[in-house]
Design a protein around this motif. Sequence first.
Motif, PDB file in Angstrom:
ATOM      1  N   GLY A   1       0.819  -1.223   0.000  1.00 56.55           N
ATOM      2  CA  GLY A   1       0.000   0.000   0.000  1.00 56.55           C
ATOM      3  C   GLY A   1       0.845   1.261   0.000  1.00 56.55           C
ATOM      4  O   GLY A   1       0.448   2.298  -0.529  1.00 56.55           O
TER       5      GLY A   1
ATOM      6  N   HIS B   1      -1.066   3.163  -3.708  1.00 57.23           N
ATOM      7  CA  HIS B   1      -2.079   3.700  -2.795  1.00 57.23           C
ATOM      8  C   HIS B   1      -3.482   3.184  -3.081  1.00 57.23           C
ATOM      9  O   HIS B   1      -4.339   3.198  -2.203  1.00 57.23           O
TER      10      HIS B   1
ATOM     11  N   LEU C   1      -5.175   0.923  -0.693  1.00 53.80           N
ATOM     12  CA  LEU C   1      -5.578   1.365   0.636  1.00 53.80           C
ATOM     13  C   LEU C   1      -7.021   1.851   0.702  1.00 53.80           C
ATOM     14  O   LEU C   1      -7.426   2.438   1.696  1.00 53.80           O
ATOM     15  N   SER C   2      -7.793   1.598  -0.343  1.00 57.27           N
ATOM     16  CA  SER C   2      -9.216   1.959  -0.273  1.00 57.27           C
ATOM     17  C   SER C   2      -9.955   0.906   0.537  1.00 57.27           C
ATOM     18  O   SER C   2      -9.447  -0.193   0.781  1.00 57.27           O
ATOM     19  N   TRP C   3     -11.172   1.244   0.953  1.00 57.80           N
ATOM     20  CA  TRP C   3     -11.956   0.313   1.773  1.00 57.80           C
ATOM     21  C   TRP C   3     -12.115  -1.052   1.094  1.00 57.80           C
ATOM     22  O   TRP C   3     -11.797  -2.079   1.667  1.00 57.80           O
TER      23      TRP C   3
ATOM     24  N   PHE D   1     -10.281  -4.615   2.197  1.00 57.53           N
ATOM     25  CA  PHE D   1     -11.049  -5.759   2.657  1.00 57.53           C
ATOM     26  C   PHE D   1     -10.774  -6.984   1.789  1.00 57.53           C
ATOM     27  O   PHE D   1     -10.643  -8.087   2.301  1.00 57.53           O
TER      28      PHE D   1
ATOM     29  N   PHE E   1      -8.069  -7.605   0.173  1.00 58.36           N
ATOM     30  CA  PHE E   1      -6.719  -8.067   0.499  1.00 58.36           C
ATOM     31  C   PHE E   1      -6.750  -8.901   1.777  1.00 58.36           C
ATOM     32  O   PHE E   1      -6.185  -9.994   1.840  1.00 58.36           O
TER      33      PHE E   1
ATOM     34  N   TRP F   1     -18.708   4.077   9.637  1.00 60.01           N
ATOM     35  CA  TRP F   1     -18.259   4.469   8.290  1.00 60.01           C
ATOM     36  C   TRP F   1     -19.279   5.337   7.558  1.00 60.01           C
ATOM     37  O   TRP F   1     -18.943   5.998   6.571  1.00 60.01           O
TER      38      TRP F   1
ATOM     39  N   ARG G   1      -6.225  14.456  -1.822  1.00 57.32           N
ATOM     40  CA  ARG G   1      -6.027  13.270  -0.989  1.00 57.32           C
ATOM     41  C   ARG G   1      -4.582  13.132  -0.514  1.00 57.32           C
ATOM     42  O   ARG G   1      -4.331  12.788   0.645  1.00 57.32           O
TER      43      ARG G   1
ATOM     44  N   ALA H   1     -11.450  -8.001   9.770  1.00 59.21           N
ATOM     45  CA  ALA H   1     -10.893  -7.290   8.613  1.00 59.21           C
ATOM     46  C   ALA H   1     -10.773  -5.787   8.829  1.00 59.21           C
ATOM     47  O   ALA H   1      -9.821  -5.168   8.365  1.00 59.21           O
TER      48      ALA H   1
ATOM     49  N   PHE I   1      -7.676  -5.176  10.766  1.00 59.79           N
ATOM     50  CA  PHE I   1      -6.536  -5.449   9.883  1.00 59.79           C
ATOM     51  C   PHE I   1      -6.357  -4.298   8.896  1.00 59.79           C
ATOM     52  O   PHE I   1      -5.260  -3.785   8.703  1.00 59.79           O
ATOM     53  N   TYR I   2      -7.460  -3.908   8.295  1.00 57.21           N
ATOM     54  CA  TYR I   2      -7.408  -2.842   7.295  1.00 57.21           C
ATOM     55  C   TYR I   2      -6.933  -1.522   7.929  1.00 57.21           C
ATOM     56  O   TYR I   2      -6.066  -0.832   7.383  1.00 57.21           O
TER      57      TYR I   2
ATOM     58  N   ARG J   1      -3.374   0.201   6.960  1.00 58.36           N
ATOM     59  CA  ARG J   1      -3.207   1.480   6.250  1.00 58.36           C
ATOM     60  C   ARG J   1      -2.532   2.536   7.130  1.00 58.36           C
ATOM     61  O   ARG J   1      -1.878   3.436   6.635  1.00 58.36           O
TER      62      ARG J   1
ATOM     63  N   ALA K   1       1.017   1.765   6.498  1.00 58.82           N
ATOM     64  CA  ALA K   1       1.345   2.115   5.112  1.00 58.82           C
ATOM     65  C   ALA K   1       1.491   3.624   4.929  1.00 58.82           C
ATOM     66  O   ALA K   1       2.460   4.101   4.335  1.00 58.82           O
ATOM     67  N   TRP K   2       0.529   4.383   5.441  1.00 55.58           N
ATOM     68  CA  TRP K   2       0.575   5.829   5.211  1.00 55.58           C
ATOM     69  C   TRP K   2       1.702   6.501   6.003  1.00 55.58           C
ATOM     70  O   TRP K   2       2.315   7.462   5.535  1.00 55.58           O
TER      71      TRP K   2
END
Lengths: 78, 238
Positions: free
Chosen positions: A46, A50, A53-55, A59, A61, B31, B136, B200, B203-204, B208, B211-212
Amino acid sequence: MPDEPLIPALLEVSKGHPEVSEDPWRETLGTLLLYAVALLAYALLGMYWHFLLSWTRGFLFAFFTIWLLPALFRRWRP
Amino acid sequence: MSWVAHDVEPYVIVRHLGGRVSFLAVLIGSWSPDLVTKWMVYGVTTGISYHTDDPFEFHRGWPGVGPLHSPVFGIAMAIAVLLIFRSHPWAWGLLIGQWAHAFSDTMDSNGVMLLFPFTETRTSVDAWTYAAEHGRTLDTAAYFSSPGLLWDCFWVGMTLVRWRVLSAAYFRDTVLPADPVWGWTGRYLPPQALLVLYRAAFFYGTGRLVAWVLWAHVLNSYEFDFTWGGPGWVKDLE
């Protein structure tokens, strides 16, 4: 069995599965390691791509890495 | 705005409320304010081209999609779900999840219309700078250089302290029985896949976050600024 209550049936199934153990400590080191490696891989990929890295992609992944790949590995293992 | 906090707050909430709320409802509620609006804030050019002239006002103000960040939206979702599905765990879950998002977002400099529709005044703690109007990339760099990063780390830490909420036993004994949607999903997926789905979001979110942070501070050299209202360098762009 359409009339069978689904959640109790699901609970019965889950109790028999090694990954859904009675004792949280018995969630093996292998499972934790899998999550750690997958998470690091996701973060490193990611970092460069990039769009991962979306929702939805995050998910997908998680789903494919943590569930599908080990499931396939187990099936292919001699 | 907060980033990872919206992904991991539901685990802390469910750990405290147990089976009284649906985890999925808390997550969707958490969300919901950004689910269909974030792409408009940043703008998209793939397929259709759309971007708003004033993301700052559009995202949190009125006219705009600001009311989705107001607690009244959580109340509306809860009432609708209660009337249609008569599910208390889902109604409470959506309400609490959306409120968690709304109050988390008061931390940035844009703020949230907490008392909409009675007033359009936004409440803001101004702990970090809202920078979505810069696009972004800069928004991400600013957020993960600011006290917002500490806010996200706080919620990841809160979840890790309550690590049992991520365990298979907690999922099986508390989360799964509280929500018939898991049973429906279980018609198509095996139990271990449901467990992965449950974990998830954590994890997500943590993925991220790492990652960021690596992208902003290893691949690039954006400056950390954990002072209140930071980062100062993004304010200088305005």
